[in-house]
Design a protein around this motif. Structure first.
Motif, PDB file in Angstrom:
ATOM      1  N   LEU A  74       0.830  -1.205   0.000  1.00  0.00           N
ATOM      2  CA  LEU A  74       0.000   0.000   0.000  1.00  0.00           C
ATOM      3  C   LEU A  74       0.868   1.259   0.000  1.00  0.00           C
ATOM      4  CD1 LEU A  74      -3.062   0.307   0.006  1.00  0.00           C
ATOM      5  CD2 LEU A  74      -2.937   0.677   2.458  1.00  0.00           C
ATOM      6  N   LEU A  75       1.914   1.262   0.792  1.00  0.00           N
ATOM      7  CA  LEU A  75       2.849   2.392   0.824  1.00  0.00           C
ATOM      8  C   LEU A  75       3.539   2.573  -0.524  1.00  0.00           C
ATOM      9  CD1 LEU A  75       4.303   4.493   2.695  1.00  0.00           C
ATOM     10  CD2 LEU A  75       6.084   2.775   2.934  1.00  0.00           C
ATOM     11  N   THR A  76       3.912   1.474  -1.148  1.00  0.00           N
ATOM     12  CA  THR A  76       4.558   1.545  -2.464  1.00  0.00           C
ATOM     13  C   THR A  76       3.620   2.144  -3.497  1.00  0.00           C
ATOM     14  OG1 THR A  76       5.925  -0.366  -1.945  1.00  0.00           O
ATOM     15  CG2 THR A  76       5.654   0.180  -4.275  1.00  0.00           C
ATOM     16  N   GLN A  77       2.383   1.687  -3.505  1.00  0.00           N
ATOM     17  CA  GLN A  77       1.434   2.205  -4.489  1.00  0.00           C
ATOM     18  C   GLN A  77       1.121   3.686  -4.245  1.00  0.00           C
ATOM     19  OE1 GLN A  77      -1.932  -0.106  -5.835  1.00  0.00           O
ATOM     20  NE2 GLN A  77      -1.147  -1.916  -4.768  1.00  0.00           N
ATOM     21  N   LYS A  78       1.031   4.082  -2.986  1.00  0.00           N
ATOM     22  CA  LYS A  78       0.688   5.472  -2.681  1.00  0.00           C
ATOM     23  C   LYS A  78       1.872   6.415  -2.896  1.00  0.00           C
ATOM     24  CE  LYS A  78      -2.398   7.211  -0.974  1.00  0.00           C
ATOM     25  NZ  LYS A  78      -3.301   8.094  -1.656  1.00  0.00           N
ATOM     26  N   SER A  79       3.027   6.069  -2.362  1.00  0.00           N
ATOM     27  CA  SER A  79       4.134   7.029  -2.383  1.00  0.00           C
ATOM     28  C   SER A  79       5.013   6.913  -3.627  1.00  0.00           C
ATOM     29  CB  SER A  79       4.982   6.889  -1.127  1.00  0.00           C
ATOM     30  OG  SER A  79       5.573   5.623  -1.078  1.00  0.00           O
ATOM     31  N   GLY A  82       2.536   6.960  -6.781  1.00  0.00           N
ATOM     32  CA  GLY A  82       1.720   8.171  -6.769  1.00  0.00           C
ATOM     33  C   GLY A  82       0.241   7.956  -7.056  1.00  0.00           C
ATOM     34  N   LYS A  83      -0.300   6.809  -6.721  1.00  0.00           N
ATOM     35  CA  LYS A  83      -1.709   6.528  -6.990  1.00  0.00           C
ATOM     36  C   LYS A  83      -2.595   7.152  -5.917  1.00  0.00           C
ATOM     37  CE  LYS A  83      -0.964   2.124  -9.360  1.00  0.00           C
ATOM     38  NZ  LYS A  83      -1.265   0.698  -9.362  1.00  0.00           N
ATOM     39  N   SER A  84      -3.798   7.538  -6.327  1.00  0.00           N
ATOM     40  CA  SER A  84      -4.784   8.001  -5.351  1.00  0.00           C
ATOM     41  C   SER A  84      -5.477   6.769  -4.770  1.00  0.00           C
ATOM     42  CB  SER A  84      -5.805   8.918  -6.025  1.00  0.00           C
ATOM     43  OG  SER A  84      -6.587   8.176  -6.935  1.00  0.00           O
ATOM     44  N   ALA A  86      -8.470   5.888  -5.050  1.00  0.00           N
ATOM     45  CA  ALA A  86      -9.366   5.290  -6.052  1.00  0.00           C
ATOM     46  C   ALA A  86      -8.591   4.454  -7.075  1.00  0.00           C
ATOM     47  CB  ALA A  86     -10.148   6.387  -6.769  1.00  0.00           C
ATOM     48  N   GLU A  87      -7.310   4.759  -7.257  1.00  0.00           N
ATOM     49  CA  GLU A  87      -6.493   4.060  -8.247  1.00  0.00           C
ATOM     50  C   GLU A  87      -5.732   2.856  -7.685  1.00  0.00           C
ATOM     51  OE1 GLU A  87      -5.182   7.751 -11.121  1.00  0.00           O
ATOM     52  OE2 GLU A  87      -4.059   7.407  -9.252  1.00  0.00           O
ATOM     53  N   ILE A  88      -5.816   2.629  -6.389  1.00  0.00           N
ATOM     54  CA  ILE A  88      -5.076   1.523  -5.770  1.00  0.00           C
ATOM     55  C   ILE A  88      -5.516   0.202  -6.398  1.00  0.00           C
ATOM     56  CG2 ILE A  88      -4.743   0.236  -3.611  1.00  0.00           C
ATOM     57  CD1 ILE A  88      -3.314   2.823  -3.482  1.00  0.00           C
ATOM     58  N   ASP A  89      -4.552  -0.627  -6.737  1.00  0.00           N
ATOM     59  CA  ASP A  89      -4.819  -1.957  -7.281  1.00  0.00           C
ATOM     60  C   ASP A  89      -5.048  -2.905  -6.101  1.00  0.00           C
ATOM     61  OD1 ASP A  89      -4.943  -4.356  -8.606  1.00  0.00           O
ATOM     62  OD2 ASP A  89      -3.006  -4.143  -9.625  1.00  0.00           O
ATOM     63  N   TRP A  90      -6.313  -3.089  -5.739  1.00  0.00           N
ATOM     64  CA  TRP A  90      -6.648  -3.881  -4.565  1.00  0.00           C
ATOM     65  C   TRP A  90      -6.415  -5.371  -4.789  1.00  0.00           C
ATOM     66  CZ3 TRP A  90      -6.549  -1.416  -0.281  1.00  0.00           C
ATOM     67  CH2 TRP A  90      -6.900  -0.070  -0.259  1.00  0.00           C
ATOM     68  N   ARG A  91      -6.487  -5.813  -6.025  1.00  0.00           N
ATOM     69  CA  ARG A  91      -6.192  -7.218  -6.319  1.00  0.00           C
ATOM     70  C   ARG A  91      -4.719  -7.506  -6.029  1.00  0.00           C
ATOM     71  NH1 ARG A  91      -4.271 -10.413 -10.478  1.00  0.00           N
ATOM     72  NH2 ARG A  91      -5.219 -12.469 -10.605  1.00  0.00           N
ATOM     73  N   ARG A  92      -3.847  -6.617  -6.506  1.00  0.00           N
ATOM     74  CA  ARG A  92      -2.414  -6.755  -6.228  1.00  0.00           C
ATOM     75  C   ARG A  92      -2.149  -6.697  -4.725  1.00  0.00           C
ATOM     76  NH1 ARG A  92       2.008  -2.220  -8.042  1.00  0.00           N
ATOM     77  NH2 ARG A  92       2.857  -2.083  -5.959  1.00  0.00           N
TER      78      ARG A  92
END
Length: 123
Positions: A74-79, A82-84, A86-92
């Motif tokens: 989650l930290l990798t995707q956010k920081s 740079g995903k918001s 809404a853009e987080i890949d929840w499957r991953r």
């Protein structure tokens, strides 16, 4: 904090490198004799969370590995990516959570605690 720490220091007990046991160098006891610095009998007010963690090491280790891996993705995707939200890949993120539970939690606990203690019994 261990209330026996001050008494231990007065009696000449010095902690070893591991910090779990102590060697007695005076007070009529042989050098090299070891005893625990803090045991459940000497430390009062131990939190129930700490008691639970000590009595359930597998559950605690697997839980920490699962949450840590999920949070790292989650930290990798956010920081970094740079995903918001809404853009987080929840499957991953779910796959990383399963990986943290199955491999880092269950398998590595079995490998490092169970098998290594059999293979390297004297270590």
């Amino acid at each position: 904090r261990c209330p026996a720490r001050a008494v231990i220091a007065q009696r000449g007990v010095y902690p070893s490198r591991a910090g779990q046991r102590a060697s007695v160098s005076r007070a009529g006891q042989r050098a090299g004799q070891a005893r625990p610095l803090c045991s459940p009998a000497t430390s009062k007010g131990k939190s129930t969370l700490l008691e639970w963690c000590e009595s359930n090491p597998i559950k605690f280790g697997v839980g920490v590995a699962t949450v840590k891996t999920q949070a790292a993705d989650l930290l990798t995707q956010k920081s970094l990516e740079g995903k918001s939200w809404a853009e987080i890949d929840w499957r991953r993120n779910g796959l990383f959570t399963v990986f943290g539970f199955a491999y880092q939690g269950c398998f590595q606990y079995y490998l490092y605690v169970t098998l290594f203690s059999r293979w390297f019994a004297g270590a």
